[in-house]
Design a protein around this motif. Sequence first.
Motif, PDB file in Angstrom:
ATOM      1  N   LEU A 106     -25.670  -9.527  -1.081  1.00 45.49           N
ATOM      2  CA  LEU A 106     -25.579  -9.081  -2.409  1.00 45.49           C
ATOM      3  C   LEU A 106     -25.365 -10.284  -3.479  1.00 45.49           C
ATOM      4  O   LEU A 106     -25.187 -11.451  -2.977  1.00 45.49           O
ATOM      5  N   THR A 107     -25.474 -10.087  -4.596  1.00 43.46           N
ATOM      6  CA  THR A 107     -25.389 -11.003  -5.751  1.00 43.46           C
ATOM      7  C   THR A 107     -24.200 -10.484  -6.531  1.00 43.46           C
ATOM      8  O   THR A 107     -23.927  -9.479  -6.831  1.00 43.46           O
ATOM      9  N   THR A 108     -23.175 -11.391  -6.953  1.00 39.57           N
ATOM     10  CA  THR A 108     -21.815 -11.182  -7.733  1.00 39.57           C
ATOM     11  C   THR A 108     -21.686 -12.211  -8.468  1.00 39.57           C
ATOM     12  O   THR A 108     -22.090 -13.258  -8.378  1.00 39.57           O
ATOM     13  N   ALA A 115     -16.628   3.368 -12.963  1.00 40.89           N
ATOM     14  CA  ALA A 115     -16.097   2.113 -12.374  1.00 40.89           C
ATOM     15  C   ALA A 115     -16.295   0.969 -13.135  1.00 40.89           C
ATOM     16  O   ALA A 115     -15.332   0.013 -13.405  1.00 40.89           O
ATOM     17  N   VAL A 116     -17.183   0.646 -13.791  1.00 40.07           N
ATOM     18  CA  VAL A 116     -17.378  -0.621 -14.587  1.00 40.07           C
ATOM     19  C   VAL A 116     -16.608  -0.755 -15.848  1.00 40.07           C
ATOM     20  O   VAL A 116     -16.361  -1.947 -16.196  1.00 40.07           O
ATOM     21  N   ALA A 117     -16.108   0.333 -16.274  1.00 41.94           N
ATOM     22  CA  ALA A 117     -14.972   0.149 -17.451  1.00 41.94           C
ATOM     23  C   ALA A 117     -13.996  -1.019 -17.020  1.00 41.94           C
ATOM     24  O   ALA A 117     -13.447  -1.613 -17.892  1.00 41.94           O
ATOM     25  N   GLU A 162      -9.622   5.910 -10.707  1.00 42.91           N
ATOM     26  CA  GLU A 162      -8.626   6.619 -10.222  1.00 42.91           C
ATOM     27  C   GLU A 162      -8.410   6.130  -8.862  1.00 42.91           C
ATOM     28  O   GLU A 162      -7.315   6.156  -8.248  1.00 42.91           O
ATOM     29  N   TYR A 163      -9.640   5.846  -8.161  1.00 45.78           N
ATOM     30  CA  TYR A 163      -9.466   5.527  -6.669  1.00 45.78           C
ATOM     31  C   TYR A 163      -9.735   4.070  -6.221  1.00 45.78           C
ATOM     32  O   TYR A 163      -9.879   3.881  -5.179  1.00 45.78           O
ATOM     33  N   GLN A 164      -9.919   3.265  -7.381  1.00 45.58           N
ATOM     34  CA  GLN A 164      -9.603   1.588  -7.234  1.00 45.58           C
ATOM     35  C   GLN A 164      -8.671   1.335  -6.304  1.00 45.58           C
ATOM     36  O   GLN A 164      -7.596   1.834  -6.793  1.00 45.58           O
ATOM     37  N   GLY A 165      -8.737   0.502  -5.426  1.00 46.27           N
ATOM     38  CA  GLY A 165      -7.673  -0.213  -4.747  1.00 46.27           C
ATOM     39  C   GLY A 165      -7.144   0.797  -3.496  1.00 46.27           C
ATOM     40  O   GLY A 165      -6.068   0.800  -2.997  1.00 46.27           O
ATOM     41  N   LYS A 166      -7.959   1.862  -3.233  1.00 43.63           N
ATOM     42  CA  LYS A 166      -7.533   2.712  -2.175  1.00 43.63           C
ATOM     43  C   LYS A 166      -8.446   2.987  -0.974  1.00 43.63           C
ATOM     44  O   LYS A 166      -8.688   4.132  -0.223  1.00 43.63           O
ATOM     45  N   GLY A 167      -9.255   1.947  -0.627  1.00 42.58           N
ATOM     46  CA  GLY A 167     -10.035   1.751   0.477  1.00 42.58           C
ATOM     47  C   GLY A 167     -11.367   2.475   0.181  1.00 42.58           C
ATOM     48  O   GLY A 167     -12.168   2.349   1.352  1.00 42.58           O
ATOM     49  N   VAL A 168     -11.822   2.963  -0.813  1.00 39.00           N
ATOM     50  CA  VAL A 168     -13.255   3.611  -0.907  1.00 39.00           C
ATOM     51  C   VAL A 168     -14.423   2.294  -0.754  1.00 39.00           C
ATOM     52  O   VAL A 168     -15.117   2.721   0.095  1.00 39.00           O
ATOM     53  N   GLY A 169     -14.244   1.382  -1.299  1.00 34.56           N
ATOM     54  CA  GLY A 169     -15.173   0.256  -1.342  1.00 34.56           C
ATOM     55  C   GLY A 169     -15.223  -0.207   0.165  1.00 34.56           C
ATOM     56  O   GLY A 169     -16.169  -0.326   0.819  1.00 34.56           O
ATOM     57  N   THR A 170     -14.264  -0.423   0.768  1.00 39.70           N
ATOM     58  CA  THR A 170     -13.997  -1.012   2.247  1.00 39.70           C
ATOM     59  C   THR A 170     -14.761   0.061   3.201  1.00 39.70           C
ATOM     60  O   THR A 170     -15.689  -0.374   3.845  1.00 39.70           O
ATOM     61  N   ASN A 171     -14.662   1.284   2.646  1.00 37.19           N
ATOM     62  CA  ASN A 171     -15.322   2.563   3.574  1.00 37.19           C
ATOM     63  C   ASN A 171     -16.606   2.421   3.381  1.00 37.19           C
ATOM     64  O   ASN A 171     -17.639   2.573   4.345  1.00 37.19           O
ATOM     65  N   THR A 188      -1.604   6.911  -0.527  1.00 33.24           N
ATOM     66  CA  THR A 188      -3.031   6.512  -0.581  1.00 33.24           C
ATOM     67  C   THR A 188      -3.626   6.048   0.891  1.00 33.24           C
ATOM     68  O   THR A 188      -4.863   6.274   0.999  1.00 33.24           O
ATOM     69  N   SER A 189      -2.982   5.367   1.604  1.00 29.06           N
ATOM     70  CA  SER A 189      -3.372   4.876   2.755  1.00 29.06           C
ATOM     71  C   SER A 189      -3.830   6.119   3.756  1.00 29.06           C
ATOM     72  O   SER A 189      -4.586   5.743   4.889  1.00 29.06           O
ATOM     73  N   LYS A 190      -3.492   7.140   3.276  1.00 23.94           N
ATOM     74  CA  LYS A 190      -3.897   8.442   4.579  1.00 23.94           C
ATOM     75  C   LYS A 190      -4.950   9.097   3.963  1.00 23.94           C
ATOM     76  O   LYS A 190      -5.571  10.056   4.646  1.00 23.94           O
ATOM     77  N   ILE A 214     -22.303  -1.222  -5.931  1.00 20.91           N
ATOM     78  CA  ILE A 214     -21.157  -0.569  -5.496  1.00 20.91           C
ATOM     79  C   ILE A 214     -20.145  -0.280  -6.640  1.00 20.91           C
ATOM     80  O   ILE A 214     -19.984  -1.094  -7.429  1.00 20.91           O
ATOM     81  N   SER A 215     -19.731   1.019  -6.428  1.00 16.56           N
ATOM     82  CA  SER A 215     -18.812   1.385  -7.600  1.00 16.56           C
ATOM     83  C   SER A 215     -17.794   2.218  -7.023  1.00 16.56           C
ATOM     84  O   SER A 215     -18.081   3.312  -6.233  1.00 16.56           O
ATOM     85  N   THR A 216     -16.514   2.167  -7.300  1.00 21.53           N
ATOM     86  CA  THR A 216     -15.515   3.077  -6.974  1.00 21.53           C
ATOM     87  C   THR A 216     -14.823   3.731  -8.629  1.00 21.53           C
ATOM     88  O   THR A 216     -14.548   2.903  -9.399  1.00 21.53           O
ATOM     89  N   THR A 217     -14.639   4.986  -8.579  1.00 23.37           N
ATOM     90  CA  THR A 217     -14.001   5.440  -9.839  1.00 23.37           C
ATOM     91  C   THR A 217     -12.600   4.928 -10.045  1.00 23.37           C
ATOM     92  O   THR A 217     -11.959   4.483  -9.192  1.00 23.37           O
ATOM     93  N   MET A 231       1.011  -1.162  -0.025  1.00 24.55           N
ATOM     94  CA  MET A 231      -0.103  -0.035  -0.002  1.00 24.55           C
ATOM     95  C   MET A 231       0.884   1.238   0.009  1.00 24.55           C
ATOM     96  O   MET A 231       1.859   1.343   0.747  1.00 24.55           O
ATOM     97  N   HIS A 232       0.549   2.135  -0.789  1.00 27.74           N
ATOM     98  CA  HIS A 232       1.396   3.512  -0.869  1.00 27.74           C
ATOM     99  C   HIS A 232       1.133   4.225   0.261  1.00 27.74           C
ATOM    100  O   HIS A 232      -0.021   4.414   0.765  1.00 27.74           O
ATOM    101  N   PRO A 233       1.978   4.871   0.922  1.00 31.82           N
ATOM    102  CA  PRO A 233       1.931   5.650   2.141  1.00 31.82           C
ATOM    103  C   PRO A 233       1.016   6.693   2.190  1.00 31.82           C
ATOM    104  O   PRO A 233       0.242   7.066   2.991  1.00 31.82           O
TER     105      PRO A 233
END
Length: 185
Positions: free
Chosen positions: A127-129, A30-32, A94-103, A5-7, A89-92, A1-3
Motif C-alpha cells: 500500500l501507499t500511505t 471515513a475521510v472526514a 461511527e465504527y472507527q476504532g472497533k476492529g473493522v479495518g483490522t478485519n 464494541t469488542s464483541k 481502505i475506509s471505515t465509517t 476497549m469497550h466490552p
Amino acid sequence: MHPETSKIQYTLREATEDDKKTLTAMELDAVALFKTIPGLADLGENHASPEQLSVWLSSGRIYIAEDNAKPVGFVAAVTMDTTLYIANISTTQEYQGKGVGTNLIAAVFEWARDLAAATGSKPRVSLTTYREILWNAPYYRKRGFREVEAETLGPKHVEKMMYDRGERNLIRPGYTRCCMLWEGE
Ligand SMILES: CC(C)(COP(=O)(O)OP(=O)(O)OC[C@H]1O[C@@H](n2cnc3c(N)ncnc32)[C@H](O)[C@@H]1OP(=O)(O)O)[C@@H](O)C(=O)NCCC(=O)NCCS
C-alpha cells in the motif's frame, strides 16, 4: 476497549457495481477524519470516482464489512507488480476504532495467501500511505507492514508514488508518503 464494541462480529462480502453509491458514501464519511488535520483538511472531501470503483471491481476485489447488514467499511485491492495492492481502505466514523479495518486487512491477507498458494510464492500485500498520520503508517506497522522503497516493488508502485506526489498533490509540509509491504509465510 469497550466490552460491547469488542464483541461486534462483522460480516464481509464482495461488493458489486450495485454497491458503488454505498462505497462512495462510506469513503466520504471515513475521510472526514482528515478534516481534523489543518494541512490535509481538503482530503476530507476526496473520494474515488465511479470509474475508479469500476476498475477496482473488475480488475480486483472490494470487500464490504457489515454490522447486521449495515455497511461500515470497505477495502479495495488489486494485483499490482508482484503484490496485492490495497488501493483504498475506509471505515465509517461511527465504527472507527472497533476492529473493522483490522478485519478488512485480514481478508486481504487471506486473499493474498490464496493467490500465493496457487503460484507457490510468498503472500505479499502492499500500500501507499502517510508516514506521519497515526491511522496510516503506524497503524499498518502494527499489522505487520514495513516501509519499503517503491522501486523494490516494481514500476507500477513507482508510478503510483509519482502520481500521488504530482497530480494528487498529497505531499504537504510535514507530511510525506511511503510504500509499505506485508509478507506472509
Ligand atoms: C485507516 C482506517 C480504515 C482504520 O480503520 P479502523 O476500522 O478504525 O481500524 P481498527 O478499528 O481495526 O483499528 C483502529 C484501532 O482501534 C483498535 N480497536 C480494534 N478493535 C476495537 C474495539 N472493538 N474497540 C475499541 N478499539 C478497537 C485497534 O486496536 C486499533 O488501534 P491500534 O492501531 O492502536 O492497534 C480508518 O482510520 C479510516 O477509515 N481512516 C480514514 C481513511 C484513511 O485514512 N484510509 C487509509 C488511507 S492509506
